[in-house]
Design a protein around this motif. Sequence first.
Motif, PDB file in Angstrom:
ATOM      1  N   PRO A  10       0.803  -1.334   0.047  1.00  0.00           N
ATOM      2  CA  PRO A  10      -0.114  -0.040  -0.272  1.00  0.00           C
ATOM      3  C   PRO A  10       0.893   1.129   0.049  1.00  0.00           C
ATOM      4  O   PRO A  10       1.968   1.480   0.528  1.00  0.00           O
ATOM      5  N   HIS A  11       0.645   2.098  -0.769  1.00  0.00           N
ATOM      6  CA  HIS A  11       1.126   3.428  -0.836  1.00  0.00           C
ATOM      7  C   HIS A  11       2.600   3.521  -1.513  1.00  0.00           C
ATOM      8  O   HIS A  11       3.462   4.542  -1.214  1.00  0.00           O
ATOM      9  N   ASP A  12       2.769   2.317  -2.396  1.00  0.00           N
ATOM     10  CA  ASP A  12       4.232   2.407  -3.260  1.00  0.00           C
ATOM     11  C   ASP A  12       4.136   3.751  -3.866  1.00  0.00           C
ATOM     12  O   ASP A  12       3.190   4.108  -4.478  1.00  0.00           O
ATOM     13  N   LEU A  13       5.430   4.254  -3.995  1.00  0.00           N
ATOM     14  CA  LEU A  13       5.525   5.190  -4.822  1.00  0.00           C
ATOM     15  C   LEU A  13       5.596   4.770  -6.332  1.00  0.00           C
ATOM     16  O   LEU A  13       5.270   5.946  -7.098  1.00  0.00           O
ATOM     17  N   VAL A  14       5.878   3.801  -6.798  1.00  0.00           N
ATOM     18  CA  VAL A  14       5.778   3.389  -8.032  1.00  0.00           C
ATOM     19  C   VAL A  14       5.188   1.947  -8.239  1.00  0.00           C
ATOM     20  O   VAL A  14       5.410   0.963  -7.392  1.00  0.00           O
ATOM     21  N   VAL A  15       4.455   1.735  -9.123  1.00  0.00           N
ATOM     22  CA  VAL A  15       3.521   0.496  -9.345  1.00  0.00           C
ATOM     23  C   VAL A  15       3.521   0.049 -10.616  1.00  0.00           C
ATOM     24  O   VAL A  15       3.912   0.891 -11.533  1.00  0.00           O
ATOM     25  N   GLY A  20       2.879   0.823 -17.986  1.00  0.00           N
ATOM     26  CA  GLY A  20       4.140   0.911 -17.552  1.00  0.00           C
ATOM     27  C   GLY A  20       4.533   1.159 -16.317  1.00  0.00           C
ATOM     28  O   GLY A  20       3.366   0.755 -15.265  1.00  0.00           O
ATOM     29  N   LEU A  21       5.800   1.553 -15.671  1.00  0.00           N
ATOM     30  CA  LEU A  21       5.790   2.080 -14.198  1.00  0.00           C
ATOM     31  C   LEU A  21       5.230   3.390 -13.847  1.00  0.00           C
ATOM     32  O   LEU A  21       5.516   4.098 -14.444  1.00  0.00           O
ATOM     33  N   TYR A  22       4.065   3.344 -13.034  1.00  0.00           N
ATOM     34  CA  TYR A  22       3.446   4.451 -12.528  1.00  0.00           C
ATOM     35  C   TYR A  22       3.727   5.016 -11.242  1.00  0.00           C
ATOM     36  O   TYR A  22       3.683   4.113 -10.062  1.00  0.00           O
ATOM     37  N   CYS A  23       3.640   6.343 -11.026  1.00  0.00           N
ATOM     38  CA  CYS A  23       3.847   7.039  -9.870  1.00  0.00           C
ATOM     39  C   CYS A  23       2.464   7.434  -9.376  1.00  0.00           C
ATOM     40  O   CYS A  23       1.980   8.405  -9.981  1.00  0.00           O
ATOM     41  N   PRO A  24       1.830   6.670  -8.380  1.00  0.00           N
ATOM     42  CA  PRO A  24       0.363   7.168  -8.240  1.00  0.00           C
ATOM     43  C   PRO A  24       0.357   8.471  -7.576  1.00  0.00           C
ATOM     44  O   PRO A  24      -0.541   9.217  -8.019  1.00  0.00           O
ATOM     45  N   PRO A  25       1.104   9.198  -6.583  1.00  0.00           N
ATOM     46  CA  PRO A  25       0.856  10.383  -5.933  1.00  0.00           C
ATOM     47  C   PRO A  25       1.193  11.522  -7.120  1.00  0.00           C
ATOM     48  O   PRO A  25       0.668  12.402  -7.033  1.00  0.00           O
ATOM     49  N   ARG A 112       9.722   9.595   1.883  1.00  0.00           N
ATOM     50  CA  ARG A 112      10.035   8.276   1.222  1.00  0.00           C
ATOM     51  C   ARG A 112      10.979   8.583  -0.219  1.00  0.00           C
ATOM     52  O   ARG A 112      10.400   9.536  -0.693  1.00  0.00           O
ATOM     53  N   VAL A 113      11.943   8.026  -0.166  1.00  0.00           N
ATOM     54  CA  VAL A 113      12.639   8.341  -1.658  1.00  0.00           C
ATOM     55  C   VAL A 113      12.824   6.910  -2.147  1.00  0.00           C
ATOM     56  O   VAL A 113      13.243   5.639  -1.813  1.00  0.00           O
TER      57      VAL A 113
END
Length: 350
Positions: A10-15, A20-25, A112-113
């Motif tokens: 949950p709340h991963d910065l990239v999924v 492709g690889l997506y940054c939800p926030p 988070r980084v």
Amino acid sequence: MAEPANAPAPHDLVVARPEGLYCPPGDFYIDPWRPVDRAVITHAHSDHARVGHGHYLAHHDSAGTLRVRLGDITLQTLAYGDAIEHNGVRISLHPAGHVLGSAQVRIEHGGRVWVASGDYKTEADGTCAPFEPVPCDTFITESTFGLPIYRWPAQPVLFEEINAWWRANAAQGRASVLLCYAFGKAQRILHGVDAHIGPIIVHGAVEPLNQIYRAAGVALPPTLRVTDPGVDAATIQRALVLAPPSAQGTPWMRRFGNYSDAFASGWMQLRGTRRRRGVDRGFVMSDHADWPGLQEAIASTGAQRILVTHGSVAVMVRWLAESGLDAQSFKTEYGDEDAVEGAAEGAAES
């Protein structure tokens, strides 16, 4: 062996999404393989930089290659280390050491980084900014050559081998045709060989990229096209000829008469690959990190969670897990750009 399944938290910065690889926030993608509104591009190889996105973000030095390859795109560029904020996510680009303009993408949000490596190598080559470790909590790494067998020769050793082969062929009056990918490897070879041995002729797919490297301040020796005035049989017999693999077996190659040929690739580490390529010599040369380089780069980030993309994913994940790290995989559509670039470079012939 099947790749380990993606296991997003949950709340991963990239999924991983179908695009492709997506940054939800941040609501953007990194090197997406399907058209999206906003794409951060790590470098201009064709498996990472594709047409159809609404807005591109990349390093300054990628602008030339991206526009040559993708046409009229909406492109924003950053210098290494500079940052922008998008939807509250801080984005910065950092040297990957892969090809001109290649970048790792650092994403910071909510304390988070994460860092997405793109493709990278850890040995500096003089044609692009060298790889810099970026401290992070989670590191997304490639693993193209993620097997212990892959260990590259030091650059002085590699170029002495290439120079000796070229010198011996020139002494016998035979052209030295070196098959290599037009973006990255060709410029590394030009930068590293001894240009005093003889003239250097390049394929039509190579020269436009040479011009971009020169404009970026990379020192490359003078190059000729086989159709240039004054390129005669005597010139060809002493020449080093750089051409993409797509040129092999084409009428363009007949211009060089009784030539010796070679292939420059990390895959040349495997003897069978050279036989299948049907060339006289193989030079072990890659713009990706070898096994020790991958281990060094991953350790240098200090990340405790590692997400592995394209290449020997299962082996790398298992190795990292046995080393005490939280290692998982991202299934992606990135490929061996050697194959992708070979197809992309087939258009120009002279």
